[in-house]
Design an enzyme around this catalytic site. Structure first.
Site, PDB file in Angstrom:
ATOM      1  N   LEU A   1       1.479 -18.148 -11.141  1.00 12.68           N
ATOM      2  CA  LEU A   1       2.587 -19.064 -10.989  1.00 12.68           C
ATOM      3  C   LEU A   1       2.971 -19.152 -10.081  1.00 12.68           C
ATOM      4  CD1 LEU A   1       4.188 -19.253 -14.017  1.00 12.68           C
ATOM      5  CD2 LEU A   1       5.198 -17.198 -14.004  1.00 12.68           C
TER       6      LEU A   1
ATOM      7  N   GLU B   1       6.779  -9.769 -11.109  1.00 14.07           N
ATOM      8  CA  GLU B   1       6.829  -9.347 -12.736  1.00 14.07           C
ATOM      9  C   GLU B   1       8.097 -10.068 -13.165  1.00 14.07           C
ATOM     10  OE1 GLU B   1       3.742  -8.393 -14.445  1.00 14.07           O
ATOM     11  OE2 GLU B   1       2.374  -8.450 -12.472  1.00 14.07           O
TER      12      GLU B   1
ATOM     13  N   ARG C   1      10.074  24.739   2.518  1.00 14.23           N
ATOM     14  CA  ARG C   1      11.348  24.202   3.548  1.00 14.23           C
ATOM     15  C   ARG C   1      12.559  25.760   3.867  1.00 14.23           C
ATOM     16  NH1 ARG C   1      11.908  23.133   8.951  1.00 14.23           N
ATOM     17  NH2 ARG C   1      13.666  22.198   9.346  1.00 14.23           N
TER      18      ARG C   1
ATOM     19  N   GLY D   1      15.141  15.104   8.446  1.00 15.89           N
ATOM     20  CA  GLY D   1      14.603  14.148   9.273  1.00 15.89           C
ATOM     21  C   GLY D   1      12.971  14.118   9.266  1.00 15.89           C
TER      22      GLY D   1
ATOM     23  N   SER E   1      11.859 -17.116  -9.997  1.00 13.24           N
ATOM     24  CA  SER E   1      12.514 -16.993 -11.022  1.00 13.24           C
ATOM     25  C   SER E   1      12.247 -18.172 -12.089  1.00 13.24           C
ATOM     26  CB  SER E   1      14.255 -16.171 -10.622  1.00 13.24           C
ATOM     27  OG  SER E   1      13.741 -15.813 -10.137  1.00 13.24           O
TER      28      SER E   1
ATOM     29  N   SER F   1      14.940  -7.777 -11.109  1.00  8.88           N
ATOM     30  CA  SER F   1      16.506  -6.667 -12.197  1.00  8.88           C
ATOM     31  C   SER F   1      16.694  -7.598 -12.651  1.00  8.88           C
ATOM     32  CB  SER F   1      16.890  -6.048 -11.200  1.00  8.88           C
ATOM     33  OG  SER F   1      16.295  -4.800 -10.408  1.00  8.88           O
TER      34      SER F   1
ATOM     35  N   HIS G   1      13.841  16.078   1.820  1.00  5.19           N
ATOM     36  CA  HIS G   1      12.307  16.444   3.256  1.00  5.19           C
ATOM     37  C   HIS G   1      13.403  16.394   4.722  1.00  5.19           C
ATOM     38  CE1 HIS G   1       9.378  15.354   1.182  1.00  5.19           C
ATOM     39  NE2 HIS G   1       8.092  15.828   1.688  1.00  5.19           N
TER      40      HIS G   1
ATOM     41  N   THR H   1      -1.188 -11.809  -5.869  1.00  7.07           N
ATOM     42  CA  THR H   1      -2.218 -10.215  -5.829  1.00  7.07           C
ATOM     43  C   THR H   1      -3.649 -10.847  -6.068  1.00  7.07           C
ATOM     44  OG1 THR H   1      -0.182  -9.278  -6.664  1.00  7.07           O
ATOM     45  CG2 THR H   1      -1.831  -8.295  -6.547  1.00  7.07           C
TER      46      THR H   1
END
Ligand SMILES: Cc1cc2nc3c(=O)[nH]c(=O)nc-3n(C[C@H](O)[C@H](O)[C@H](O)COP(=O)(O)OP(=O)(O)OC[C@H]3O[C@@H](n4cnc5c(N)ncnc54)[C@H](O)[C@@H]3O)c2cc1C
Length: 384
Positions: free
Chosen positions: A125, A366, A271, A343, A132, A369, A341, A158
């Site tokens: 498309l 697709e 951790r 660093g 858009s 937003s 996590h 894709t």
């Protein structure tokens, strides 16, 4: 109201979860680093029937439904997002458009190999000047004798770079309506058609093992019978299947977000800082709790949209809400997973760094937003 998955749905989810964690997860980092397509994994997914879950067996499918398909997409995406995107495009968008709008002959020729996973489909498309505002596309198709001649460029396509990609479902202008608006039709364009040129492979920020290319159609000749569906409603057909694609993007987002939570939770328990696991800090627990809440809500919404589709009921609002909410949710969840996590989350050897990069494109593909909010706004306007 019953929120339980059926026995069949549970089987699909559990089978996919086991397969994805055993076969896909150990390869995911390498796929993203090298950008190499995992043909062997795609073949195994095909053998397990994942490419044709919602289609009847007579067309190469497994005779399942859209809830089952999307549970499969979520579980695949929990281990690798590019394979979730592959399923979204080849099955939920291209396979579905062939199934719903194709003639019996077109289904047998083009859908069956896609549903069996022997061939992969691509959807065309977007163009350089039509994103858009997809209806402003410039690709033209002209009928000459028994052939359509197509000219134009499609971008960000894709799957089309995969060796076993067979077909591009391309939208093209075929004339003008009385009021001057373009008539758009959809065509089944075989990848080996004369005049079909595979353009550059994009060097993407993430999803590097997803085969995204430009496609140039230069006097591309295809048989007259490759017109798909109603010649005056090609654009509407494309938009109709994109609605399902939006449920798929929501399921992919949920899978990715779940992977973020799984990793962040495990890391927080392991951790130690200030003499105890960081999980014991309420600040960390609140982040994890917020992740779990938003994942639960997004999962419920995509399943509701898929269930409505299975009932043959309207689901534009639910599919759009699911896509918008889930794709925005996963960016925040991925960011928080990196934060948990510290660093290490910024180091490529930790999966959350990959998840963080992979989350952003979900707000763009697709329909962005902004476009989802436009659709929801329109629906609200019509309710007045
Ligand atoms: C990895 C990847 C894979 C893709 N795969 C495919 C594929 O297989 N097939 C295919 O056809 N396309 C594909 N696309 C294209 C994708 O659908 C488009 O990128 C998307 O629709 C946005 O179009 P655009 O990139 O031209 O952005 P634009 O339309 O140029 O938008 C730019 C910005 O402006 C905003 N905007 C535009 N108009 C408005 C408005 N009226 N109001 C408010 N905001 C507005 C947008 O939301 C966005 O934030 C893919 C894209 C990516 C990144």
């Amino acid at each position: 109201m019953n929120f339980d998955l059926t026995e069949e749905h549970r089987m699909i989810r559990d089978m996919t979860r086991d397969f994805a964690s055993e076969v896909i997860a150990p390869r995911s980092e390498e796929m993203e680093r090298t950008g190499e397509y995992p043909y062997d994994i795609i073949s195994r997914m095909a053998e397990l029937g994942m490419m044709g879950i919602p289609f009847p067996e007579v067309y190469g499918g497994s005779g399942g439904d859209w809830v089952g398909m999307h549970l499969c997409i979520e579980e695949i995406s929990r281990c690798d997002i590019t394979l979730g995107v592959l399923l979204d495009v080849t099955t939920c968008v291209v396979g579905q458009e062939l199934f719903v709008f194709g003639t019996e002959e077109q289904k047998r020729k083009w859908l069956v190999p896609i549903a069996r996973g022997e061939k992969i489909g691509a959807f065309g498309l977007t163009e350089p000047d039509a994103g858009s505002d997809a209806a402003s596309l410039k690709t033209k198709a002209v009928l000459e004798g028994n052939e359509w001649i197509l000219n134009g460029t499609k971008q960000f396509i894709t799957n089309i770079g995969l060796e076993n990609a067979s077909v591009l479902l391309a939208a093209a202008r075929t004339g003008k309506k009385e009021k001057g608006k373009s008539i758009i039709s959809t065509f089944i364009v075989p990848k080996d058609a004369p005049g079909f040129h595979l353009g550059k492979k994009y060097d993407k920020v993430a999803w590097r093992a997803s085969a995204t290319h430009e496609v140039i159609l230069e006097d591309c000749r295809i048989p007259k019978e490759n017109l798909l569906g109603d010649p005056k409603r090609g654009f509407a057909q494309h938009l109709a299947v994109l609605e399902t694609g939006r449920i798929s993007i929501a399921a992919i987002s949920v899978g990715l977000a779940q992977a973020c939570l799984d990793n962040a939770l495990a890391y927080a328990k392991e951790r130690t800082q200030f003499g105890q696991p960081i999980f014991n800090s309420q600040a960390i627990q609140f982040k994890l709790a917020d992740m779990a809440v938003s994942i639960e809500l997004a999962r419920n919404e995509y399943l509701k949209a898929a269930w409505l589709k299975d009932q043959g009921r309207k689901h534009t609002f639910e599919a759009t809400v699911a896509k918008l909410y889930a794709s925005e949710m996963v960016e925040k969840v991925a960011s928080d997973a990196v934060q948990v996590h510290g660093g290490y989350g910024c180091m490529n050897e930790y999966p959350v760094s990959r998840y963080y990069k992979g989350a952003k494109p979900l707000q763009i593909v697709e329909g962005t937003s902004e476009v989802q909010r436009i659709i929801i706004g329109r629906i609200l306007g019509n309710r007045l």
